[in-house]
Design a protein around this motif. Structure first.
Motif, PDB file in Angstrom:
ATOM      1  N   VAL A   2       0.783  -1.381  -0.023  1.00 41.25           N
ATOM      2  CA  VAL A   2      -0.025   0.074  -0.106  1.00 41.25           C
ATOM      3  C   VAL A   2       1.011   1.381  -0.037  1.00 41.25           C
ATOM      4  N   GLU A   3       1.982   1.355   0.937  1.00 38.38           N
ATOM      5  CA  GLU A   3       2.846   2.481   0.740  1.00 38.38           C
ATOM      6  C   GLU A   3       3.472   2.767  -0.178  1.00 38.38           C
ATOM      7  N   ALA A   4       3.879   1.635  -1.248  1.00 40.78           N
ATOM      8  CA  ALA A   4       4.692   1.856  -2.539  1.00 40.78           C
ATOM      9  C   ALA A   4       3.494   2.390  -3.575  1.00 40.78           C
ATOM     10  N   ALA A   5       2.296   1.785  -3.527  1.00 39.81           N
ATOM     11  CA  ALA A   5       1.283   2.360  -4.274  1.00 39.81           C
ATOM     12  C   ALA A   5       0.995   3.737  -3.854  1.00 39.81           C
ATOM     13  N   LEU A   6       0.854   4.089  -2.778  1.00 37.82           N
ATOM     14  CA  LEU A   6       0.305   5.473  -2.233  1.00 37.82           C
ATOM     15  C   LEU A   6       1.633   6.182  -2.844  1.00 37.82           C
ATOM     16  N   ALA A   7       2.844   5.689  -2.607  1.00 37.26           N
ATOM     17  CA  ALA A   7       3.841   6.791  -3.306  1.00 37.26           C
ATOM     18  C   ALA A   7       3.891   7.037  -4.571  1.00 37.26           C
ATOM     19  N   ARG A   8       3.703   6.047  -5.283  1.00 33.27           N
ATOM     20  CA  ARG A   8       3.399   6.015  -6.923  1.00 33.27           C
ATOM     21  C   ARG A   8       2.355   7.034  -7.245  1.00 33.27           C
ATOM     22  N   VAL A   9       1.296   7.023  -6.295  1.00 31.90           N
ATOM     23  CA  VAL A   9       0.181   7.636  -6.658  1.00 31.90           C
ATOM     24  C   VAL A   9       0.545   9.398  -6.454  1.00 31.90           C
ATOM     25  N   ARG A  10       1.212   9.429  -5.414  1.00 30.69           N
ATOM     26  CA  ARG A  10       1.906  10.955  -4.975  1.00 30.69           C
ATOM     27  C   ARG A  10       2.677  11.446  -5.962  1.00 30.69           C
ATOM     28  N   ALA A  11       3.500  10.615  -6.415  1.00 28.29           N
ATOM     29  CA  ALA A  11       4.528  10.801  -7.595  1.00 28.29           C
ATOM     30  C   ALA A  11       3.564  11.118  -8.823  1.00 28.29           C
ATOM     31  N   ASP A  12       2.900  10.375  -9.350  1.00 24.92           N
ATOM     32  CA  ASP A  12       1.904  10.567 -10.323  1.00 24.92           C
ATOM     33  C   ASP A  12       1.274  11.756 -10.239  1.00 24.92           C
ATOM     34  N   VAL A  13       0.525  12.186  -8.976  1.00 25.50           N
ATOM     35  CA  VAL A  13      -0.162  13.328  -8.910  1.00 25.50           C
ATOM     36  C   VAL A  13       0.815  14.557  -8.904  1.00 25.50           C
ATOM     37  N   GLY A  14       1.973  14.526  -8.320  1.00 25.69           N
ATOM     38  CA  GLY A  14       3.164  15.400  -8.405  1.00 25.69           C
ATOM     39  C   GLY A  14       3.484  15.781  -9.634  1.00 25.69           C
ATOM     40  N   ASP A  15       3.515  14.690 -10.555  1.00 26.17           N
ATOM     41  CA  ASP A  15       4.006  15.097 -11.873  1.00 26.17           C
ATOM     42  C   ASP A  15       3.037  15.491 -12.611  1.00 26.17           C
ATOM     43  N   SER A  16       1.607  15.179 -12.364  1.00 31.42           N
ATOM     44  CA  SER A  16       0.597  15.660 -13.009  1.00 31.42           C
ATOM     45  C   SER A  16       0.285  17.259 -12.808  1.00 31.42           C
ATOM     46  N   VAL A  17       0.352  17.642 -11.399  1.00 32.35           N
ATOM     47  CA  VAL A  17       0.493  18.909 -11.073  1.00 32.35           C
ATOM     48  C   VAL A  17       1.280  19.626 -11.560  1.00 32.35           C
ATOM     49  N   ARG A  18       2.886  19.078 -11.765  1.00 35.10           N
ATOM     50  CA  ARG A  18       3.895  19.984 -12.290  1.00 35.10           C
ATOM     51  C   ARG A  18       3.578  20.119 -13.925  1.00 35.10           C
ATOM     52  N   ALA A  19       3.105  19.063 -14.675  1.00 33.53           N
ATOM     53  CA  ALA A  19       2.820  19.115 -16.024  1.00 33.53           C
ATOM     54  C   ALA A  19       1.782  20.359 -16.148  1.00 33.53           C
ATOM     55  N   PHE A  20       0.769  20.149 -15.400  1.00 37.63           N
ATOM     56  CA  PHE A  20      -0.276  21.118 -15.581  1.00 37.63           C
ATOM     57  C   PHE A  20       0.110  22.609 -15.126  1.00 37.63           C
ATOM     58  N   CYS A  21       0.878  22.922 -14.236  1.00 39.63           N
ATOM     59  CA  CYS A  21       1.373  24.149 -13.973  1.00 39.63           C
ATOM     60  C   CYS A  21       2.483  24.526 -15.253  1.00 39.63           C
ATOM     61  N   GLU A  22       3.069  23.691 -15.742  1.00 40.55           N
ATOM     62  CA  GLU A  22       4.029  23.954 -16.559  1.00 40.55           C
ATOM     63  C   GLU A  22       3.332  24.284 -17.844  1.00 40.55           C
ATOM     64  N   ALA A  23       2.264  23.710 -18.254  1.00 39.07           N
ATOM     65  CA  ALA A  23       1.335  23.948 -19.399  1.00 39.07           C
ATOM     66  C   ALA A  23       0.622  25.252 -19.193  1.00 39.07           C
ATOM     67  N   ALA A  24       0.130  25.645 -18.121  1.00 35.58           N
ATOM     68  CA  ALA A  24      -0.663  26.739 -17.722  1.00 35.58           C
ATOM     69  C   ALA A  24       0.619  27.855 -17.805  1.00 35.58           C
ATOM     70  N   ALA A  25       1.774  27.744 -17.441  1.00 40.24           N
ATOM     71  CA  ALA A  25       2.853  28.683 -17.612  1.00 40.24           C
ATOM     72  C   ALA A  25       3.156  29.038 -18.779  1.00 40.24           C
ATOM     73  N   ALA A  26       3.354  27.946 -19.817  1.00 35.48           N
ATOM     74  CA  ALA A  26       3.492  28.019 -21.263  1.00 35.48           C
ATOM     75  C   ALA A  26       2.442  28.832 -21.891  1.00 35.48           C
ATOM     76  N   SER A  27       1.102  28.456 -21.523  1.00 40.06           N
ATOM     77  CA  SER A  27      -0.016  28.966 -22.188  1.00 40.06           C
ATOM     78  C   SER A  27       0.026  30.318 -21.781  1.00 40.06           C
ATOM     79  N   THR A  28       0.107  31.082 -20.611  1.00 40.25           N
ATOM     80  CA  THR A  28       0.277  32.177 -20.144  1.00 40.25           C
ATOM     81  C   THR A  28       1.332  33.129 -20.780  1.00 40.25           C
TER      82      THR A  28
END
Length: 105
Positions: A2-28
């Motif tokens: 469970v902890e490894a899955a939770l860490a992967r989810v956190r990493a995926d969420v972090g990557d998704s948030v980072r990608a969204f922020c980068e896309a938003a910054a590029a769009s801006t």
């Protein structure tokens, strides 16, 4: 695990948030660049319009100067004609007086 899955989810969420922020910054950044280009185009157009107005103003000023000179020349000619007419009137009055004096004598 469970902890490894939770860490992967956190990493995926972090990557998704980072990608969204980068896309938003590029769009801006793209939006800001496009706005700057529109503003520059509007400024260029306004400056071109200002140049046209300055040329038209200079043309009108030149024509006004020419008209003022023409009016001054016409006024000078009218004054000269008035002086000449006055001189002729005075000459005619002297001739008339001389004729009357001659007729009376």
């Amino acid at each position: 695990d469970v902890e490894a899955a939770l860490a992967r989810v956190r990493a995926d969420v972090g990557d998704s948030v980072r990608a969204f922020c980068e896309a938003a910054a590029a769009s801006t950044a793209v939006d800001a660049f496009q706005r700057q280009r529109r503003y520059q185009a509007a400024l260029d157009e306004a400056q071109a319009g200002n140049g046209r107005l300055e040329r038209e103003l200079a043309d009108v000023h030149g024509r006004l100067h020419e008209a003022t000179s023409a009016v001054a020349a016409a006024a000078a000619r009218a004054a000269a004609a008035d002086n000449e007419a006055g001189a002729r009137g005075a000459e005619a009055a002297r001739a008339d007086a001389a004729l009357r004096a001659e007729a009376a004598a």
